[in-house]
Design an enzyme around this catalytic site. Structure first.
Site, PDB file in Angstrom:
ATOM      1  N   SER A   1     -83.315 -23.145   8.770  1.00 13.97           N
ATOM      2  CA  SER A   1     -84.037 -24.300   9.309  1.00 13.97           C
ATOM      3  C   SER A   1     -83.013 -25.385   9.572  1.00 13.97           C
ATOM      4  O   SER A   1     -82.713 -26.192   8.685  1.00 13.97           O
ATOM      5  CB  SER A   1     -85.117 -24.792   8.346  1.00 13.97           C
ATOM      6  OG  SER A   1     -85.743 -25.951   8.880  1.00 13.97           O
ATOM      7  N   GLY A   2     -82.450 -25.386  10.755  1.00 12.13           N
ATOM      8  CA  GLY A   2     -81.447 -26.383  11.105  1.00 12.13           C
ATOM      9  C   GLY A   2     -81.912 -27.801  10.817  1.00 12.13           C
ATOM     10  O   GLY A   2     -81.244 -28.544  10.091  1.00 12.13           O
TER      11      GLY A   2
ATOM     12  N   GLY B   1     -84.299 -28.685   8.889  1.00 11.09           N
ATOM     13  CA  GLY B   1     -84.683 -28.811   7.487  1.00 11.09           C
ATOM     14  C   GLY B   1     -86.124 -29.182   7.237  1.00 11.09           C
ATOM     15  O   GLY B   1     -86.507 -29.446   6.099  1.00 11.09           O
TER      16      GLY B   1
ATOM     17  N   THR C   1     -88.888 -27.452   9.110  1.00 12.21           N
ATOM     18  CA  THR C   1     -89.734 -26.502   9.815  1.00 12.21           C
ATOM     19  C   THR C   1     -90.885 -26.073   8.908  1.00 12.21           C
ATOM     20  O   THR C   1     -90.669 -25.508   7.837  1.00 12.21           O
ATOM     21  CB  THR C   1     -88.907 -25.265  10.237  1.00 12.21           C
ATOM     22  OG1 THR C   1     -87.661 -25.704  10.779  1.00 12.21           O
ATOM     23  CG2 THR C   1     -89.644 -24.435  11.249  1.00 12.21           C
TER      24      THR C   1
ATOM     25  N   GLU D   1     -77.183 -23.097  16.318  1.00 15.81           N
ATOM     26  CA  GLU D   1     -77.483 -21.685  16.555  1.00 15.81           C
ATOM     27  C   GLU D   1     -76.208 -20.884  16.825  1.00 15.81           C
ATOM     28  O   GLU D   1     -76.061 -19.760  16.317  1.00 15.81           O
ATOM     29  CB  GLU D   1     -78.463 -21.564  17.723  1.00 15.81           C
ATOM     30  CG  GLU D   1     -79.801 -22.214  17.420  1.00 15.81           C
ATOM     31  CD  GLU D   1     -80.491 -22.831  18.623  1.00 15.81           C
ATOM     32  OE1 GLU D   1     -81.515 -23.516  18.425  1.00 15.81           O
ATOM     33  OE2 GLU D   1     -80.002 -22.663  19.771  1.00 15.81           O
TER      34      GLU D   1
END
Length: 188
Positions: free
Chosen positions: A88-89, A91, A93, A155
């Site tokens: 979860s880039g 943080g 999601t 990503e």
């Protein structure tokens, strides 16, 4: 290739290198040890992060590790001794947060990959692997740091990080190139 395109490639590669240079090597090694020792591994990511996570799951399988992807019909239940790897880039999601709670309640260990060490997901993680890259949480206005759009820097960094983790896991597990190739599907 035009000078403009060459400059875009160079800028993007430089940005990826700078992000990965700031990832803590000790945390990478700890994550690899956790995965190598797991009873089961279940992985999850949303959107384009999911593509990177699924690619990593494929390589974990090639290494001979017991891995599944959330949403596949053959994903087993998690429990003590198992690892839930989530990306979860940003943080925050919502699906990741819910699945981390489910994994924790089942007794599994949560391994999080994120760019936001202060996010809600990091508070649910047992181990956090911080990837300090631009995501959709900070791709607007003065927070924007990358030439790449939206969460592409995160990503792309995931892809390269996962490839290095595969090399480390290969050494940890003793998997040979021949054994890895033998596990590759013949259904293509």
């Amino acid at each position: 290739m035009s000078d403009q395109n060459e400059n875009l490639f160079r800028t993007a590669l430089d940005e990826l290198g700078a992000v990965l240079a700031r990832v803590d090597e000790g945390c990478i090694d700890a994550a690899c040890n956790m995965l190598a020792d797991a009873g089961r591994i279940v992985v999850y990511g949303c959107g384009r992060e999911a593509l990177q996570v699924k690619g990593f799951a494929m390589r974990l399988y090639h290494l001979g590790l017991p891995v599944s992807v959330v949403g596949d019909m053959t994903t087993p239940p998690l429990g003590p001794g198992d690892v839930f790897l989530a990306s979860s880039g940003p943080g925050e999601t919502s699906t990741v947060l819910t699945l981390m709670r489910v994994a924790r309640e089942a007794g599994a260990t949560n391994l999080l990959l994120t760019a936001q060490s202060g996010g809600s997901a990091a508070r649910l993680a047992d181990t956090t692997l911080l990837i300090p890259a631009q995501t959709m949480a900070n791709d607007q206005g003065p927070q924007r740091t990358s030439v790449l759009p939206m969460g592409s820097l995160f990503e792309g960094a995931l892809f390269l990080l996962f490839e290095v983790m595969v090399l480390k896991l290969k050494a940890l597990t003793g998997a040979s190139p021949e054994a890895m190739r033998a596990r590759h599907t013949n259904m293509e």
